[in-house]
Design a protein around this motif. Structure first.
Motif, PDB file in Angstrom:
ATOM      1  N   ASP A  67       4.278 -13.065  82.447  1.00  0.00           N
ATOM      2  CA  ASP A  67       5.140 -12.548  81.391  1.00  0.00           C
ATOM      3  C   ASP A  67       6.387 -11.937  82.037  1.00  0.00           C
ATOM      4  O   ASP A  67       6.270 -11.036  82.884  1.00  0.00           O
ATOM      5  CB  ASP A  67       4.380 -11.479  80.594  1.00  0.00           C
ATOM      6  N   PRO A  68       7.591 -12.381  81.676  1.00  0.00           N
ATOM      7  CA  PRO A  68       8.804 -11.858  82.317  1.00  0.00           C
ATOM      8  C   PRO A  68       8.982 -10.350  82.140  1.00  0.00           C
ATOM      9  O   PRO A  68       9.385  -9.657  83.072  1.00  0.00           O
ATOM     10  CB  PRO A  68       9.943 -12.622  81.640  1.00  0.00           C
ATOM     11  N   MET A  69       8.692  -9.848  80.965  1.00  0.00           N
ATOM     12  CA  MET A  69       8.864  -8.409  80.746  1.00  0.00           C
ATOM     13  C   MET A  69       7.855  -7.603  81.557  1.00  0.00           C
ATOM     14  O   MET A  69       8.181  -6.537  82.075  1.00  0.00           O
ATOM     15  CB  MET A  69       8.727  -8.085  79.254  1.00  0.00           C
ATOM     16  N   GLY A  70       6.665  -8.106  81.670  1.00  0.00           N
ATOM     17  CA  GLY A  70       5.656  -7.408  82.482  1.00  0.00           C
ATOM     18  C   GLY A  70       6.042  -7.395  83.949  1.00  0.00           C
ATOM     19  O   GLY A  70       5.843  -6.394  84.642  1.00  0.00           O
ATOM     20  N   ALA A  71       6.623  -8.495  84.426  1.00  0.00           N
ATOM     21  CA  ALA A  71       7.062  -8.537  85.827  1.00  0.00           C
ATOM     22  C   ALA A  71       8.220  -7.577  86.070  1.00  0.00           C
ATOM     23  O   ALA A  71       8.289  -6.928  87.118  1.00  0.00           O
ATOM     24  CB  ALA A  71       7.468  -9.954  86.190  1.00  0.00           C
ATOM     25  N   LEU A  72       9.134  -7.465  85.088  1.00  0.00           N
ATOM     26  CA  LEU A  72      10.261  -6.557  85.254  1.00  0.00           C
ATOM     27  C   LEU A  72       9.795  -5.099  85.208  1.00  0.00           C
ATOM     28  O   LEU A  72      10.327  -4.256  85.935  1.00  0.00           O
ATOM     29  CB  LEU A  72      11.306  -6.811  84.175  1.00  0.00           C
ATOM     30  N   ARG A  73       8.839  -4.799  84.367  1.00  0.00           N
ATOM     31  CA  ARG A  73       8.325  -3.422  84.281  1.00  0.00           C
ATOM     32  C   ARG A  73       7.565  -3.040  85.537  1.00  0.00           C
ATOM     33  O   ARG A  73       7.564  -1.885  85.943  1.00  0.00           O
ATOM     34  CB  ARG A  73       7.434  -3.288  83.060  1.00  0.00           C
TER      35      ARG A  73
END
Length: 75
Positions: A67-73
């Motif tokens: 998940d892109p948002m999970g990786a950024l967080r």
């Protein structure tokens, strides 16, 4: 994935050119094949190509599942 495949194609092309250029030098070390045996070159290209595709596909598939948002967080 395409970046890995393009890099592998370039490496295979350079390797084939180098192998064909050094056939006379290596002819004394070969047993049972001619220096420019097409079947041997084709088998080497096929095996190296399949390994390159697999080594590009597995990390690309794993990265596509993240998940892109999970990786950024996480960072």
């Amino acid at each position: 994935m395409w970046q890995g495949i393009i890099l592998a194609i370039g490496g295979i092309a350079v390797g084939l050119a180098g192998a064909l250029a050094l056939t006379r030098l290596m002819s004394g070390l070969l047993y049972g094949t001619t220096p420019a045996d097409p079947a041997t070159f084709a088998a080497a290209v096929l095996v190296l190509g399949l390994v390159a595709i697999a080594s590009s596909y597995i990390p690309a598939r794993r990265a596509a599942k993240v998940d892109p948002m999970g990786a950024l967080r996480y960072e």
